[in-house]
Design a protein around this motif. Sequence first.
Motif, mmCIF file in Angstrom:
data_model
loop_
_atom_site.group_PDB
_atom_site.id
_atom_site.type_symbol
_atom_site.label_atom_id
_atom_site.label_comp_id
_atom_site.label_asym_id
_atom_site.label_seq_id
_atom_site.Cartn_x
_atom_site.Cartn_y
_atom_site.Cartn_z
ATOM 1 N N GLY A 18 0.825 -1.217 0.000
ATOM 2 C CA GLY A 18 0.000 0.000 0.000
ATOM 3 C C GLY A 18 0.857 1.263 0.000
ATOM 4 O O GLY A 18 0.456 2.281 -0.579
ATOM 5 N N MET A 58 -3.167 -7.237 -2.599
ATOM 6 C CA MET A 58 -3.766 -6.458 -1.512
ATOM 7 C C MET A 58 -2.721 -5.505 -0.966
ATOM 8 O O MET A 58 -1.560 -5.558 -1.368
ATOM 9 C CB MET A 58 -4.309 -7.385 -0.426
ATOM 10 C CG MET A 58 -3.274 -8.280 0.207
ATOM 11 S SD MET A 58 -4.004 -9.466 1.343
ATOM 12 C CE MET A 58 -4.516 -8.391 2.674
ATOM 13 N N SER A 59 -3.131 -4.625 -0.052
ATOM 14 C CA SER A 59 -2.223 -3.517 0.294
ATOM 15 C C SER A 59 -1.307 -3.817 1.480
ATOM 16 O O SER A 59 -0.329 -3.122 1.690
ATOM 17 C CB SER A 59 -3.043 -2.264 0.577
ATOM 18 O OG SER A 59 -3.649 -2.358 1.847
ATOM 19 N N GLU A 60 -1.613 -4.867 2.257
ATOM 20 C CA GLU A 60 -0.903 -5.008 3.534
ATOM 21 C C GLU A 60 0.258 -5.989 3.532
ATOM 22 O O GLU A 60 0.914 -6.196 4.549
ATOM 23 C CB GLU A 60 -1.916 -5.372 4.621
ATOM 24 C CG GLU A 60 -2.820 -4.180 4.915
ATOM 25 C CD GLU A 60 -3.992 -4.511 5.803
ATOM 26 O OE1 GLU A 60 -4.150 -5.688 6.176
ATOM 27 O OE2 GLU A 60 -4.755 -3.586 6.111
ATOM 28 N N ARG A 74 -8.765 1.791 -4.312
ATOM 29 C CA ARG A 74 -9.907 0.879 -4.194
ATOM 30 C C ARG A 74 -9.538 -0.574 -4.513
ATOM 31 O O ARG A 74 -9.647 -1.437 -3.648
ATOM 32 C CB ARG A 74 -11.043 1.332 -5.123
ATOM 33 C CG ARG A 74 -11.638 2.666 -4.773
ATOM 34 C CD ARG A 74 -12.456 2.645 -3.473
ATOM 35 N NE ARG A 74 -13.476 1.585 -3.439
ATOM 36 C CZ ARG A 74 -14.624 1.610 -4.078
ATOM 37 N NH1 ARG A 74 -14.945 2.643 -4.834
ATOM 38 N NH2 ARG A 74 -15.478 0.614 -3.970
ATOM 39 N N GLN A 132 -6.860 -2.270 -4.953
ATOM 40 C CA GLN A 132 -5.808 -2.907 -4.168
ATOM 41 C C GLN A 132 -6.189 -3.071 -2.694
ATOM 42 O O GLN A 132 -5.486 -3.705 -1.944
ATOM 43 C CB GLN A 132 -4.512 -2.084 -4.339
ATOM 44 C CG GLN A 132 -3.240 -2.745 -3.908
ATOM 45 C CD GLN A 132 -2.876 -3.989 -4.718
ATOM 46 O OE1 GLN A 132 -3.714 -4.646 -5.302
ATOM 47 N NE2 GLN A 132 -1.609 -4.332 -4.719
ATOM 48 N N ARG A 133 -7.329 -2.533 -2.311
ATOM 49 C CA ARG A 133 -7.761 -2.669 -0.911
ATOM 50 C C ARG A 133 -9.001 -3.545 -0.757
ATOM 51 O O ARG A 133 -9.473 -3.760 0.362
ATOM 52 C CB ARG A 133 -8.023 -1.284 -0.302
ATOM 53 C CG ARG A 133 -6.738 -0.484 -0.181
ATOM 54 C CD ARG A 133 -6.907 0.875 0.440
ATOM 55 N NE ARG A 133 -5.652 1.604 0.365
ATOM 56 C CZ ARG A 133 -4.677 1.508 1.248
ATOM 57 N NH1 ARG A 133 -4.806 0.722 2.297
ATOM 58 N NH2 ARG A 133 -3.549 2.186 1.099
ATOM 59 N N ASP A 168 -8.325 -6.593 1.534
ATOM 60 C CA ASP A 168 -7.663 -6.409 2.842
ATOM 61 C C ASP A 168 -8.499 -6.971 3.989
ATOM 62 O O ASP A 168 -8.005 -7.675 4.857
ATOM 63 C CB ASP A 168 -7.367 -4.929 3.109
ATOM 64 C CG ASP A 168 -6.193 -4.422 2.265
ATOM 65 O OD1 ASP A 168 -5.582 -5.237 1.553
ATOM 66 O OD2 ASP A 168 -5.905 -3.220 2.328
#
Length: 486
Positions: A135, A153-155, A329, A331-332, A335
């Motif tokens: 992210g 995903m971002s994390e 949006r 890429q999240r 999460d």
Amino acid sequence: MNGRHDGRVAVVTGGANGIDQELRRRIAEQLDARFKGDLIGPDHAEYGDRSVVWNAMVERRPGLILRCTSTEDVAAAVTVARANGLSPSVRCGGHGVWGAALSDGGLTIDLSGMRTVTVDTENQLVHADGGCLLGDLDQATAPHGLIVPAGIMSETGVGGLSLGGGIGWFSRKHGLTCDQFVSLQVVLASGEVIEASATRHPELFWALRGGGGNFGVVTRFTLRAHRFGPMMRIGVALHLPEDAAQALREYAAIVPTLPRTVGWHAALKDTMPALPFVPPELVGRRVLMLVAMWLDDAEDPAGAELIERLNAVGRPATKAMTVMPFAARVQRLLDEEFADGHRYYTKEAHVSELADEAIDILVAFWKDMPMGGEVEIIGLGGAITDVDEDATAFSNRDYLLWLNFAMSWDDPANDQDYLDRTRTVVGDLRPWTGRGIYVNMLNFDEMDRVVEAFGGPEKYARLGRVKAQYDPDNFFRMNNNITPVP
Ligand SMILES: Cc1cc2nc3c(=O)[nH]c(=O)nc-3n(C[C@H](O)[C@H](O)[C@H](O)COP(=O)(O)OP(=O)(O)OC[C@H]3O[C@@H](n4cnc5c(N)ncnc54)[C@H](O)[C@@H]3O)c2cc1C
């Protein structure tokens, strides 16, 4: 490092590497003013936060966490570890599936204080500190209309993901994250800081592109960025269980014909979350989700036409196409579904043929599975296969489809049953899965597959020779380990 079953609970342990009160005191003294970060022992207010990772199955409690804020801090941490005969674990995003980020009783080098990203727009280069999450990368690149191909995903941590390869939404168009490496700043086991690139330490640079955290702590990644966005065209179709097998058959037939400007992926989900495009009657239902992403200009009519066609495959219960900001949006979206702190068990397999019988096995497993999570079929190929198998440490590039069982639950009483069920279905699929396994998805019970993950004995031996040159004592061994070959 090993995996064992403690009664019903799968516990991942780190072995004897203990740090007691006295040793903590001595390390603090030795680090002195050189170290600007935090020393986090069991009494520290943040110990609780920093000693857990994504997977609640991992029960490891470091004796001391050194949260670093700079390359100098990392060099000091490595030096102090060596001086005290400690082999540290290295933590970036904490998404490692079996918890290698945490030492069990010993020393953890935590990079969460190093998350700066700078973008060189003129040269399309991105400099990311060793503790960045995906992210952080996306947030920094999006305003410039750039992306670095990474995960879904971002994390997830840039560190673990990219050093093991890095597959994601843009892989078909631009290749793996490690294929974007331009140079890496590395703190070696000796404490020395070097820069590795195609011209400086080239054999180490080769090994770092897929060899994981075996060779040192990377404190700065310089990565190639690509023009994209910030908007992405995306299509989603949801299929009810009775229609899933037919949709997957059509998916399997179409995927090999697609251009590399599109990524098309499937997820057999236990529960459909309330995402914006999901009608209320499908929220909470077991559905197959097909997701198509256009990896080029979101306004290109060719993209809209192709996504429309892919969305219509099978007999979707609902379908939608939209354009949304990638970083903020898309890429999240996942999460929440894979949040920290649940019990997780994952298994990855490269698919050599998604035959009808394999689809039937997958769908039957999914319809009955009592645990949460999803079975993912990830459409790769494309630019990943442009790079020769020998050009980087990353191995087994030539698979078009990757299968990932991402299972989750909360009650430890279910551990053994859910692990067994997942292992059984992966075993049943063996006739259709191929050679190799993604090193970043190797789980605690797959340590006998490390050589295979690194491409087989010849490539593993080459990695072992690099290891002998840069880390002869196997100081960095809390990982999917490469042993030094003299
Ligand atoms: C929810 C989830 C989503 C995922 N999605 C993807 C995906 O989309 N694509 C994909 O390719 N993989 C994905 N993975 C797998 C992921 O790439 C690996 O789990 C990876 O190890 C996670 O990296 P991390 O930094 O978050 O983990 P950590 O647990 O912090 O690190 C894992 C290991 O990497 C090494 N390491 C980390 N940072 C450094 C560094 N700076 N220098 C040296 N060594 C380092 C260390 O050996 C460490 O033990 C996912 C995993 C999870 C759990």
